[in-house]
Design a protein around this motif. Structure first.
Motif, PDB file in Angstrom:
ATOM      1  N   UNK A  17    -122.559 -76.040 -53.248  1.00 31.74           N
ATOM      2  CA  UNK A  17    -121.972 -75.776 -52.016  1.00 31.74           C
ATOM      3  C   UNK A  17    -121.231 -76.851 -51.407  1.00 31.74           C
ATOM      4  N   UNK A  18    -119.980 -77.023 -51.054  1.00 28.29           N
ATOM      5  CA  UNK A  18    -119.336 -78.149 -50.528  1.00 28.29           C
ATOM      6  C   UNK A  18    -118.866 -77.799 -49.032  1.00 28.29           C
ATOM      7  N   UNK A  19    -119.359 -78.873 -48.135  1.00 25.39           N
ATOM      8  CA  UNK A  19    -118.908 -78.708 -46.766  1.00 25.39           C
ATOM      9  C   UNK A  19    -117.544 -78.818 -46.475  1.00 25.39           C
TER      10      UNK A  19
ATOM     11  N   UNK B 291    -113.339 -80.312 -47.756  1.00 30.97           N
ATOM     12  CA  UNK B 291    -112.540 -80.605 -48.677  1.00 30.97           C
ATOM     13  C   UNK B 291    -112.672 -81.895 -49.361  1.00 30.97           C
ATOM     14  N   UNK B 292    -112.858 -83.168 -48.560  1.00 33.58           N
ATOM     15  CA  UNK B 292    -113.402 -84.196 -49.093  1.00 33.58           C
ATOM     16  C   UNK B 292    -114.466 -84.361 -50.070  1.00 33.58           C
ATOM     17  N   UNK B 293    -115.411 -83.634 -49.831  1.00 35.48           N
ATOM     18  CA  UNK B 293    -116.766 -83.450 -50.596  1.00 35.48           C
ATOM     19  C   UNK B 293    -116.536 -82.696 -51.957  1.00 35.48           C
ATOM     20  N   UNK B 294    -115.423 -81.886 -52.114  1.00 35.47           N
ATOM     21  CA  UNK B 294    -114.880 -81.400 -53.430  1.00 35.47           C
ATOM     22  C   UNK B 294    -114.060 -82.385 -54.015  1.00 35.47           C
ATOM     23  N   UNK B 295    -113.322 -83.061 -53.268  1.00 37.79           N
ATOM     24  CA  UNK B 295    -112.607 -84.034 -54.300  1.00 37.79           C
ATOM     25  C   UNK B 295    -113.768 -85.338 -54.556  1.00 37.79           C
ATOM     26  N   UNK B 296    -114.425 -85.658 -53.736  1.00 30.05           N
ATOM     27  CA  UNK B 296    -115.396 -86.772 -54.142  1.00 30.05           C
ATOM     28  C   UNK B 296    -116.246 -86.086 -55.465  1.00 30.05           C
ATOM     29  N   UNK B 297    -116.628 -85.059 -55.476  1.00 33.04           N
ATOM     30  CA  UNK B 297    -117.482 -84.277 -56.703  1.00 33.04           C
ATOM     31  C   UNK B 297    -116.540 -84.348 -57.761  1.00 33.04           C
ATOM     32  N   UNK B 298    -115.566 -83.993 -57.555  1.00 32.83           N
ATOM     33  CA  UNK B 298    -114.523 -83.874 -58.806  1.00 32.83           C
ATOM     34  C   UNK B 298    -114.223 -85.269 -59.456  1.00 32.83           C
ATOM     35  N   UNK B 299    -113.953 -86.164 -58.370  1.00 30.73           N
ATOM     36  CA  UNK B 299    -113.867 -87.560 -59.085  1.00 30.73           C
ATOM     37  C   UNK B 299    -114.944 -88.123 -59.688  1.00 30.73           C
ATOM     38  N   UNK B 300    -116.258 -87.817 -59.149  1.00 28.59           N
ATOM     39  CA  UNK B 300    -117.448 -88.378 -59.687  1.00 28.59           C
ATOM     40  C   UNK B 300    -117.566 -87.500 -61.217  1.00 28.59           C
ATOM     41  N   UNK B 301    -117.255 -86.243 -61.261  1.00 31.16           N
ATOM     42  CA  UNK B 301    -117.728 -85.456 -62.513  1.00 31.16           C
ATOM     43  C   UNK B 301    -116.476 -86.135 -63.404  1.00 31.16           C
ATOM     44  N   UNK B 302    -115.196 -86.345 -63.157  1.00 31.28           N
ATOM     45  CA  UNK B 302    -114.198 -87.075 -64.009  1.00 31.28           C
ATOM     46  C   UNK B 302    -114.902 -88.319 -64.523  1.00 31.28           C
TER      47      UNK B 302
END
Length: 65
Positions: free
Chosen positions: A26-28, A30-41
């Motif tokens: 669960x992301x609080x 939008x920036x948390x979503x972007x950070x998680x996607x970048x980390x996964x990439x």
């Protein structure tokens, strides 16, 4: 069509990212979503053998030799 890995191979990459690093979270913000996607990439890019295995799925090579 969306989610058609036979026609759009990048769907296999997204499936792998979701299944390994992005699911059940669960992301609080939008920036948390972007950070998680970048980390996964970045994690995926650091493992070229995984990228190769995603591209070598049998259905991705039907009719090719």
């Amino acid at each position: 069509p969306s989610r058609s890995p036979e026609l759009n191979p990048v769907e296999n990459v997204w499936q792998f990212l979701r299944g390994n690093w992005l699911s059940n979270r669960v992301f609080d913000t939008y920036d948390d979503i972007v950070d998680a996607a970048c980390d996964a990439w970045r994690r995926l890019v650091a493992q070229p053998e995984i990228i190769t295995s995603i591209g070598m799925r049998a259905r991705a090579h039907i009719g090719q030799s």
